[in-house]
Design a protein around this motif. Structure first.
Motif, PDB file in Angstrom:
ATOM      1  N   GLY A 193       0.593  -1.264   0.398  1.00 17.95           N
ATOM      2  CA  GLY A 193      -0.061   0.137   0.011  1.00 17.95           C
ATOM      3  C   GLY A 193       1.044   1.340   0.084  1.00 17.95           C
ATOM      4  O   GLY A 193       0.967   1.337  -1.100  1.00 17.95           O
ATOM      5  N   SER A 194       1.017   1.631   0.817  1.00 16.86           N
ATOM      6  CA  SER A 194       1.676   2.616   0.900  1.00 16.86           C
ATOM      7  C   SER A 194       3.068   2.886   3.054  1.00 16.86           C
ATOM      8  O   SER A 194       3.232   1.592   3.033  1.00 16.86           O
ATOM      9  CB  SER A 194       1.214   4.129   1.520  1.00 16.86           C
ATOM     10  N   CYS A 195       4.033   3.544   2.620  1.00 12.80           N
ATOM     11  CA  CYS A 195       4.991   3.330   3.707  1.00 12.80           C
ATOM     12  C   CYS A 195       4.283   3.654   4.308  1.00 12.80           C
ATOM     13  O   CYS A 195       5.345   5.902   4.682  1.00 12.80           O
ATOM     14  CB  CYS A 195       5.912   4.030   2.580  1.00 12.80           C
ATOM     15  N   SER A 196       3.844   3.193   5.570  1.00  9.15           N
ATOM     16  CA  SER A 196       3.043   3.957   6.183  1.00  9.15           C
ATOM     17  C   SER A 196       3.868   4.151   7.510  1.00  9.15           C
ATOM     18  O   SER A 196       3.678   4.894   8.948  1.00  9.15           O
ATOM     19  CB  SER A 196       2.020   3.421   6.257  1.00  9.15           C
ATOM     20  N   THR A 197       4.459   3.441   7.991  1.00 10.25           N
ATOM     21  CA  THR A 197       5.079   3.246   9.387  1.00 10.25           C
ATOM     22  C   THR A 197       6.707   3.519   9.728  1.00 10.25           C
ATOM     23  O   THR A 197       6.940   3.564   8.210  1.00 10.25           O
ATOM     24  CB  THR A 197       6.050   1.458   9.744  1.00 10.25           C
ATOM     25  N   LYS A 198       7.078   4.683  10.253  1.00 11.18           N
ATOM     26  CA  LYS A 198       8.417   5.360   9.916  1.00 11.18           C
ATOM     27  C   LYS A 198       9.313   4.917  10.818  1.00 11.18           C
ATOM     28  O   LYS A 198       8.851   4.309  11.783  1.00 11.18           O
ATOM     29  CB  LYS A 198       7.924   6.450  10.698  1.00 11.18           C
ATOM     30  N   VAL A 199      10.135   4.513  10.846  1.00 14.63           N
ATOM     31  CA  VAL A 199      11.622   4.321  10.983  1.00 14.63           C
ATOM     32  C   VAL A 199      12.405   5.120  11.039  1.00 14.63           C
ATOM     33  O   VAL A 199      12.761   5.859  10.495  1.00 14.63           O
ATOM     34  CB  VAL A 199      12.108   3.207  10.455  1.00 14.63           C
ATOM     35  N   GLY A 200      12.771   5.361  12.615  1.00 13.69           N
ATOM     36  CA  GLY A 200      13.191   6.565  12.989  1.00 13.69           C
ATOM     37  C   GLY A 200      12.532   7.870  12.499  1.00 13.69           C
ATOM     38  O   GLY A 200      11.122   7.788  13.343  1.00 13.69           O
ATOM     39  N   SER A 201      12.695   8.285  12.111  1.00 19.20           N
ATOM     40  CA  SER A 201      12.145   9.647  10.971  1.00 19.20           C
ATOM     41  C   SER A 201      11.664   9.961   9.773  1.00 19.20           C
ATOM     42  O   SER A 201      10.574  10.490   9.166  1.00 19.20           O
ATOM     43  CB  SER A 201      12.769  10.859  11.765  1.00 19.20           C
TER      44      SER A 201
END
Length: 159
Positions: free
Chosen positions: A34-42
């Motif tokens: 879908g989309s890149c909804s989860t952030k890793v760091g910022s």
């Protein structure tokens, strides 16, 4: 590292970006799609990757010889393939997570620039190359004739 994706490379490796508004094919597993909804760091997308090319989905299928197979999939929207593009991304491999960068306040781009601009590394590589060339020349000029002479004096035959 290379990655092929419809959008950008997601920072979370378990997510994949899909073209907005695309209807998903019912026989495929789209978990994390879908989309890149989860952030890793910022970061929601991975800044370590650079787009090096784009190809239309239908052309991608045709160039890889799978369009004939895709035509046989039940209810696969082949005509939609002409509307979507895929991007090829290239990324350097550093065992360095985006989360670590944010926690330690380390500037990744600054470190990459420092490594690329370092004359110390290139002069070291040049020194190693010169040493190797000198060794090869020395071997050919001095060591090989000595070994040949010793073997000839002992009348040893090499097969």
């Amino acid at each position: 590292r290379l990655k092929l994706t419809e959008g950008k490379v997601c920072a979370n490796p378990y997510e994949k970006m899909a073209t907005s508004g695309r209807s998903l094919y019912y026989l495929l597993d789209y978990s994390g799609y879908g989309s890149c909804s989860t952030k890793v760091g910022s970061y929601s997308t991975d800044p370590r990757y650079t787009n090096i090319g784009t190809i239309n989905e239908a052309k991608l299928y045709e160039d890889n010889g799978v369009m004939s197979v895709i035509n046989y999939l039940p209810r696969y929207p082949v005509s939609d393939s002409y509307r979507y593009d895929w991007n090829l991304y290239s990324g350097r491999y550093f065992a360095w997570s985006t989360q670590c960068e944010n926690e330690k306040n380390i500037n990744r781009q600054g470190m990459i620039s420092l490594i690329e601009d370092s004359d110390g590394l290139s002069s070291y590589q040049k020194s190693i190359q010169i040493i190797c060339i000198v060794f090869i020349v020395f071997s050919v000029l001095y060591i090989v004739p000595i070994i040949t002479a010793v073997l000839a004096s002992k009348k040893v035959r090499l097969i």
